[in-house]
Write a protein that holds these residues in place. Structure first.
Motif, PDB file in Angstrom:
ATOM      1  N   PRO A  26      42.124  51.027  51.723  1.00  0.00           N
ATOM      2  CA  PRO A  26      41.498  49.702  51.822  1.00  0.00           C
ATOM      3  C   PRO A  26      40.026  49.688  51.415  1.00  0.00           C
ATOM      4  CG  PRO A  26      42.044  50.566  53.999  1.00  0.00           C
ATOM      5  CD  PRO A  26      42.567  51.545  52.989  1.00  0.00           C
ATOM      6  N   ASN A  27      39.376  50.860  51.374  1.00  0.00           N
ATOM      7  CA  ASN A  27      37.963  50.924  50.991  1.00  0.00           C
ATOM      8  C   ASN A  27      37.764  51.229  49.510  1.00  0.00           C
ATOM      9  OD1 ASN A  27      37.219  50.496  53.673  1.00  0.00           O
ATOM     10  ND2 ASN A  27      37.407  52.665  54.123  1.00  0.00           N
ATOM     11  N   ALA A  28      38.830  51.359  48.773  1.00  0.00           N
ATOM     12  CA  ALA A  28      38.739  51.705  47.350  1.00  0.00           C
ATOM     13  C   ALA A  28      38.246  50.510  46.534  1.00  0.00           C
ATOM     14  CB  ALA A  28      40.091  52.161  46.837  1.00  0.00           C
ATOM     15  N   GLN A  29      37.713  50.814  45.360  1.00  0.00           N
ATOM     16  CA  GLN A  29      37.218  49.784  44.445  1.00  0.00           C
ATOM     17  C   GLN A  29      38.375  49.027  43.785  1.00  0.00           C
ATOM     18  OE1 GLN A  29      34.155  48.942  44.154  1.00  0.00           O
ATOM     19  NE2 GLN A  29      33.051  50.673  45.018  1.00  0.00           N
ATOM     20  N   GLU A  30      39.489  49.714  43.602  1.00  0.00           N
ATOM     21  CA  GLU A  30      40.638  49.140  42.909  1.00  0.00           C
ATOM     22  C   GLU A  30      41.309  48.076  43.786  1.00  0.00           C
ATOM     23  OE1 GLU A  30      44.873  50.774  41.171  1.00  0.00           O
ATOM     24  OE2 GLU A  30      43.284  52.170  41.635  1.00  0.00           O
ATOM     25  N   GLU A  31      41.717  46.996  43.172  1.00  0.00           N
ATOM     26  CA  GLU A  31      42.360  45.910  43.903  1.00  0.00           C
ATOM     27  C   GLU A  31      43.864  46.152  43.976  1.00  0.00           C
ATOM     28  OE1 GLU A  31      41.656  41.172  43.973  1.00  0.00           O
ATOM     29  OE2 GLU A  31      41.804  42.114  42.023  1.00  0.00           O
ATOM     30  N   ASN A  32      44.468  45.893  45.131  1.00  0.00           N
ATOM     31  CA  ASN A  32      45.904  46.092  45.245  1.00  0.00           C
ATOM     32  C   ASN A  32      46.652  44.901  44.642  1.00  0.00           C
ATOM     33  OD1 ASN A  32      45.905  44.104  47.230  1.00  0.00           O
ATOM     34  ND2 ASN A  32      45.973  45.559  48.901  1.00  0.00           N
ATOM     35  N   LEU A  33      47.921  45.089  44.404  1.00  0.00           N
ATOM     36  CA  LEU A  33      48.723  44.091  43.686  1.00  0.00           C
ATOM     37  C   LEU A  33      48.846  42.763  44.431  1.00  0.00           C
ATOM     38  CD1 LEU A  33      50.301  43.474  41.153  1.00  0.00           C
ATOM     39  CD2 LEU A  33      52.297  44.505  42.207  1.00  0.00           C
ATOM     40  N   PRO A  34      49.096  42.744  45.743  1.00  0.00           N
ATOM     41  CA  PRO A  34      49.161  41.440  46.420  1.00  0.00           C
ATOM     42  C   PRO A  34      47.846  40.654  46.332  1.00  0.00           C
ATOM     43  CG  PRO A  34      50.199  43.094  47.775  1.00  0.00           C
ATOM     44  CD  PRO A  34      49.542  43.814  46.640  1.00  0.00           C
ATOM     45  N   ASN A  35      46.712  41.325  46.483  1.00  0.00           N
ATOM     46  CA  ASN A  35      45.424  40.631  46.362  1.00  0.00           C
ATOM     47  C   ASN A  35      45.191  40.144  44.938  1.00  0.00           C
ATOM     48  OD1 ASN A  35      44.837  40.954  49.040  1.00  0.00           O
ATOM     49  ND2 ASN A  35      43.529  42.735  48.723  1.00  0.00           N
ATOM     50  N   TYR A  36      45.560  40.966  43.970  1.00  0.00           N
ATOM     51  CA  TYR A  36      45.429  40.560  42.567  1.00  0.00           C
ATOM     52  C   TYR A  36      46.316  39.347  42.269  1.00  0.00           C
ATOM     53  CZ  TYR A  36      45.993  40.602  37.515  1.00  0.00           C
ATOM     54  OH  TYR A  36      46.065  40.228  36.193  1.00  0.00           O
ATOM     55  N   GLY A  37      47.538  39.387  42.746  1.00  0.00           N
ATOM     56  CA  GLY A  37      48.453  38.268  42.540  1.00  0.00           C
ATOM     57  C   GLY A  37      47.944  36.982  43.176  1.00  0.00           C
ATOM     58  N   TRP A  38      47.366  37.099  44.365  1.00  0.00           N
ATOM     59  CA  TRP A  38      46.836  35.923  45.055  1.00  0.00           C
ATOM     60  C   TRP A  38      45.632  35.354  44.305  1.00  0.00           C
ATOM     61  CZ3 TRP A  38      48.928  32.741  48.186  1.00  0.00           C
ATOM     62  CH2 TRP A  38      48.171  31.863  48.938  1.00  0.00           C
ATOM     63  N   LYS A  39      44.768  36.247  43.789  1.00  0.00           N
ATOM     64  CA  LYS A  39      43.597  35.817  43.031  1.00  0.00           C
ATOM     65  C   LYS A  39      44.023  35.080  41.759  1.00  0.00           C
ATOM     66  CE  LYS A  39      41.221  38.587  40.470  1.00  0.00           C
ATOM     67  NZ  LYS A  39      40.396  39.677  39.948  1.00  0.00           N
ATOM     68  N   VAL A  40      44.991  35.639  41.045  1.00  0.00           N
ATOM     69  CA  VAL A  40      45.487  35.005  39.819  1.00  0.00           C
ATOM     70  C   VAL A  40      46.130  33.657  40.132  1.00  0.00           C
ATOM     71  CG1 VAL A  40      47.175  35.261  37.956  1.00  0.00           C
ATOM     72  CG2 VAL A  40      45.754  37.181  38.589  1.00  0.00           C
ATOM     73  N   TRP A  41      46.857  33.579  41.238  1.00  0.00           N
ATOM     74  CA  TRP A  41      47.500  32.331  41.639  1.00  0.00           C
ATOM     75  C   TRP A  41      46.456  31.255  41.929  1.00  0.00           C
ATOM     76  CZ3 TRP A  41      52.369  30.467  41.815  1.00  0.00           C
ATOM     77  CH2 TRP A  41      52.586  29.322  42.550  1.00  0.00           C
ATOM     78  N   ASN A  42      45.406  31.609  42.671  1.00  0.00           N
ATOM     79  CA  ASN A  42      44.361  30.641  43.011  1.00  0.00           C
ATOM     80  C   ASN A  42      43.562  30.186  41.797  1.00  0.00           C
ATOM     81  OD1 ASN A  42      44.890  30.471  45.765  1.00  0.00           O
ATOM     82  ND2 ASN A  42      43.610  32.230  46.222  1.00  0.00           N
ATOM     83  N   GLU A  43      43.459  31.027  40.787  1.00  0.00           N
ATOM     84  CA  GLU A  43      42.768  30.649  39.550  1.00  0.00           C
ATOM     85  C   GLU A  43      43.633  29.754  38.669  1.00  0.00           C
ATOM     86  OE1 GLU A  43      41.733  34.346  37.748  1.00  0.00           O
ATOM     87  OE2 GLU A  43      40.083  34.727  39.154  1.00  0.00           O
TER      88      GLU A  43
ATOM     89  N   LYS B 293      46.198  30.789  36.961  1.00  0.00           N
ATOM     90  CA  LYS B 293      46.657  31.559  35.809  1.00  0.00           C
ATOM     91  C   LYS B 293      47.878  32.399  36.170  1.00  0.00           C
ATOM     92  CE  LYS B 293      41.916  31.935  34.186  1.00  0.00           C
ATOM     93  NZ  LYS B 293      40.811  32.826  33.887  1.00  0.00           N
ATOM     94  N   HIS B 294      48.710  31.885  37.041  1.00  0.00           N
ATOM     95  CA  HIS B 294      49.848  32.654  37.535  1.00  0.00           C
ATOM     96  C   HIS B 294      50.862  32.990  36.457  1.00  0.00           C
ATOM     97  CE1 HIS B 294      50.453  28.354  38.230  1.00  0.00           C
ATOM     98  NE2 HIS B 294      51.704  28.571  37.867  1.00  0.00           N
ATOM     99  N   ILE B 295      50.893  32.251  35.382  1.00  0.00           N
ATOM    100  CA  ILE B 295      51.823  32.566  34.297  1.00  0.00           C
ATOM    101  C   ILE B 295      51.438  33.889  33.631  1.00  0.00           C
ATOM    102  CG2 ILE B 295      50.647  31.307  32.465  1.00  0.00           C
ATOM    103  CD1 ILE B 295      54.427  31.330  33.110  1.00  0.00           C
ATOM    104  N   ASN B 296      50.148  34.259  33.693  1.00  0.00           N
ATOM    105  CA  ASN B 296      49.696  35.530  33.120  1.00  0.00           C
ATOM    106  C   ASN B 296      50.184  36.730  33.916  1.00  0.00           C
ATOM    107  OD1 ASN B 296      48.348  34.047  31.212  1.00  0.00           O
ATOM    108  ND2 ASN B 296      46.362  34.225  32.213  1.00  0.00           N
ATOM    109  N   LEU B 297      50.612  36.509  35.142  1.00  0.00           N
ATOM    110  CA  LEU B 297      51.089  37.603  35.992  1.00  0.00           C
ATOM    111  C   LEU B 297      52.495  38.042  35.598  1.00  0.00           C
ATOM    112  CD1 LEU B 297      50.261  39.311  38.425  1.00  0.00           C
ATOM    113  CD2 LEU B 297      51.282  37.593  39.879  1.00  0.00           C
ATOM    114  N   VAL B 298      53.243  37.153  34.975  1.00  0.00           N
ATOM    115  CA  VAL B 298      54.636  37.444  34.616  1.00  0.00           C
ATOM    116  C   VAL B 298      54.691  38.176  33.287  1.00  0.00           C
ATOM    117  CG1 VAL B 298      56.894  36.438  34.136  1.00  0.00           C
ATOM    118  CG2 VAL B 298      55.377  35.377  35.817  1.00  0.00           C
ATOM    119  N   ASN B 299      55.387  39.312  33.282  1.00  0.00           N
ATOM    120  CA  ASN B 299      55.571  40.076  32.050  1.00  0.00           C
ATOM    121  C   ASN B 299      56.984  39.985  31.589  1.00  0.00           C
ATOM    122  OD1 ASN B 299      53.166  41.028  31.178  1.00  0.00           O
ATOM    123  ND2 ASN B 299      53.270  42.896  32.365  1.00  0.00           N
TER     124      ASN B 299
END
Length: 63
Positions: free
Chosen positions: A38-55, A57-63
């Motif tokens: 939890p103290n690492a600089q790297e963002e975990n996937l759930p937090n990244y997904g939530w950030k993209v959703w709030n911006e 840009k959730h379509i960019n999350l789908v590959n």
């Protein structure tokens, strides 16, 4: 499994739902949930997904 539940071994239905969501997010996005510290600089996937959703840009999350 969420890293915060590993030391306490506190398993509940919420843990299973969270884990299922992370696995589903990994499948849809093609990314891995790499950050276990939890103290690492790297963002975990759930937090990244939530950030993209709030911006909005959730379509960019789908590959």
């Amino acid at each position: 499994m969420a890293p915060e539940f590993v030391p306490s071994r506190n398993v509940s239905i919420k843990l299973y739902i969270f884990s299922y969501g992370v696995v589903l997010l990994e499948i849809v996005s093609g990314l891995r949930n790499r950050c276990l510290d939890p103290n690492a600089q790297e963002e975990n996937l759930p937090n990244y997904g939530w950030k993209v959703w709030n911006e909005g840009k959730h379509i960019n999350l789908v590959n």
